[in-house]
Design a protein around this motif. Structure first.
Motif, mmCIF file in Angstrom:
data_model
loop_
_atom_site.group_PDB
_atom_site.id
_atom_site.type_symbol
_atom_site.label_atom_id
_atom_site.label_comp_id
_atom_site.label_asym_id
_atom_site.label_seq_id
_atom_site.Cartn_x
_atom_site.Cartn_y
_atom_site.Cartn_z
ATOM 1 N N PRO A 106 0.833 -1.202 0.000
ATOM 2 C CA PRO A 106 0.000 0.000 0.000
ATOM 3 C C PRO A 106 0.866 1.251 0.000
ATOM 4 O O PRO A 106 1.879 1.305 0.700
ATOM 5 N N ILE A 115 -10.251 3.582 0.841
ATOM 6 C CA ILE A 115 -9.635 3.303 -0.464
ATOM 7 C C ILE A 115 -8.139 3.172 -0.264
ATOM 8 O O ILE A 115 -7.499 4.053 0.323
ATOM 9 N N HIS A 170 -4.510 2.567 -2.206
ATOM 10 C CA HIS A 170 -3.772 2.605 -3.469
ATOM 11 C C HIS A 170 -2.475 1.820 -3.303
ATOM 12 O O HIS A 170 -1.816 1.909 -2.258
ATOM 13 N N ASN A 191 1.338 0.090 -4.811
ATOM 14 C CA ASN A 191 2.435 -0.054 -5.762
ATOM 15 C C ASN A 191 2.227 -1.381 -6.479
ATOM 16 O O ASN A 191 2.016 -2.421 -5.835
ATOM 17 N N HIS A 238 0.797 -4.478 -13.831
ATOM 18 C CA HIS A 238 -0.657 -4.327 -13.847
ATOM 19 C C HIS A 238 -1.295 -5.462 -14.662
ATOM 20 O O HIS A 238 -0.674 -6.018 -15.550
ATOM 21 N N ASP A 272 -6.296 0.207 -9.807
ATOM 22 C CA ASP A 272 -5.083 0.097 -8.990
ATOM 23 C C ASP A 272 -5.389 0.146 -7.499
ATOM 24 O O ASP A 272 -4.467 0.203 -6.682
ATOM 25 N N SER A 273 -6.661 0.131 -7.137
ATOM 26 C CA SER A 273 -7.041 0.348 -5.747
ATOM 27 C C SER A 273 -7.995 -0.730 -5.246
ATOM 28 O O SER A 273 -8.615 -1.456 -6.021
ATOM 29 N N ARG A 309 -11.305 -0.916 -2.612
ATOM 30 C CA ARG A 309 -12.287 -0.170 -1.822
ATOM 31 C C ARG A 309 -12.900 -1.107 -0.786
ATOM 32 O O ARG A 309 -13.445 -2.158 -1.120
#
Length: 401
Positions: free
Chosen positions: A295, A306, A308, A310, A314, A350-351, A353
């Protein structure tokens, strides 16, 4: 008769002296240091030593720059005796075997990859620090490798050391400032090794992450003050903020022997593959550090959190195949009165929730802080289901909001 023997001896001596010297080599030394996982305890060996010795034209070597793999022993006499009788009953799978193979695939024919383990099982970080017997023995093995290379006129460099330790500092509650101790070992090893070899380059630590929080006898996953997470969180903090701590990966995605503490041989190989990625980037002078999936920012949105991340490659993936599905994929939000208020988790690019049953302000956001008491591993231990698209699993974490 004597003259004939003397003549024959002189001919052999001259022949030996006139043989072509070995070509110049660069010895890249990346050992592993820590406790039992560094030594591969209980990981039944699946690497064949004859194949490892022959791999990449013999360019993978031990601290003696030879191919006598698997003879780790604290007592020099016992180690010598094991070699003499080829005793390998306590010869386990080490992450650095696979790491070395992956490096040999990428580096040139003039490069040797020198690997060996150091440390001591069931030992907390204080008893592995400078001034202890395991630390001294590790330095002696490094000096052996350096002197062997020096005698041959070869270059010698230690770009990194793989760190695999922390289980005892979770289970035994030594009340140690783990981050301070780990940074101190890193500083001491840099000073001692650089003084020995005269290398200019800083030595990085490539860090796995122990996830054995459920083995702490006081462990309660919804306890706001969960002291067992301090060790694994140290790795996340250092990967986020320290330039010389690089990632391999956490241990929870892999089977553990008897679901206790030691990852199996396949898990060791996976950690070795991840370590090789960081090692290769370090060797090649990459400006972008391998941090792993960690994170990097948190914020709240009404009753949602939320996170985010590293992301090395992807996209992010929720994987319930390799790792058994955990509640809310391993995420939780803990209030100061020890309640988990997370009710749903969604992947958004990329996150992540996390929707909560009430405002999460003042709480803590956690990942992989769960599991059955005294269990470890991908089925029943502390775990989560988040990874990137190249086999990097999210590090376990415990962060305040």
């Amino acid at each position: 008769m004597k003259k004939g023997f003397l003549f024959f001896f002189i001919v052999l001596l001259l022949a030996a002296c006139t043989q072509k010297p070995e070509g110049h080599k660069v010895v890249i030394c990346i050992p592993v240091y820590g406790q039992s996982l560094a030594l591969g305890e209980e990981a039944e060996r699946i690497t064949d030593f004859d194949s490892l010795a022959a791999y990449a034209n013999g360019r993978i070597v031990t601290e003696n720059l030879d191919h006598d793999f698997g003879y780790f022993e604290h007592d020099d006499l016992k180690k010598f005796a094991k070699k003499m009788v080829n005793y390998q009953r306590r010869s386990f799978e080490l992450s650095i075997y696979t790491m070395a193979q992956r490096l040999a695939d990428q580096l040139g024919e003039d490069t040797l990859i020198c690997i060996f383990p150091g440390g001591q099982g069931a030992t907390n970080i204080t008893n592995l620090s400078k001034g202890t017997a395991p630390y001294q023995e590790f330095m002696e093995d490094i000096e052996t490798a350096f002197q062997q290379a020096k005698e041959k006129g070869w270059d010698f460099l230690i770009p990194a050391i793989c760190w695999m330790q922390g289980e005892s500092d979770i289970e035994d509650y030594p009340d140690t400032d783990y981050r301070q101790s780990l940074e101190k070992i890193w500083k001491d090893m840099n000073a001692d090794i650089r003084q020995m070899t005269l290398q200019q380059d800083t030595i990085a630590f490539i860090c796995y992450q122990t996830n054995s929080v459920a083995r702490g006898l006081r462990y309660q996953e919804n306890n706001y003050d969960c002291v067992e997470t301090k060790v694994p969180q140290t790795f996340v903090d250092l990967l986020r903020h320290h330039p010389w701590f690089w990632a391999s990966g956490p241990t929870y995605p892999y089977p553990c022997v008897k679901e206790k503490i030691h990852i199996d041989a396949v898990g060791q190989q996976h950690i070795g593959t991840l370590a090789a990625r960081s090692a290769l980037s370090i060797i090649r002078g990459s400006k972008e550090k391998c941090k792993g999936v960690i994170p990097i920012a948190l914020h709240t949105d009404s009753q949602d959190v939320i996170i985010h991340f590293n992301i090395p490659k992807h996209p992010l993936v929720i994987d319930t195949t390799q790792v058994r599905k955990a509640d809310n994929y391993g995420f939780s939000v803990i209030t100061k009165d020890n309640r988990n208020i997370a009710r749903a988790v969604a992947l958004e690019g990329d996150s992540i929730r996390i929707s909560c049953t009430e405002s999460p302000q003042g709480g803590k956001v956690r990942y992989a802080v769960n599991g059955d008491h005294l269990k470890s591993g991908h089925l029943h231990g502390p775990r989560g289901n988040l990874r990137d698209s190249s086999g990097n699993w999210c590090y376990q974490f415990d962060l305040p909001l």
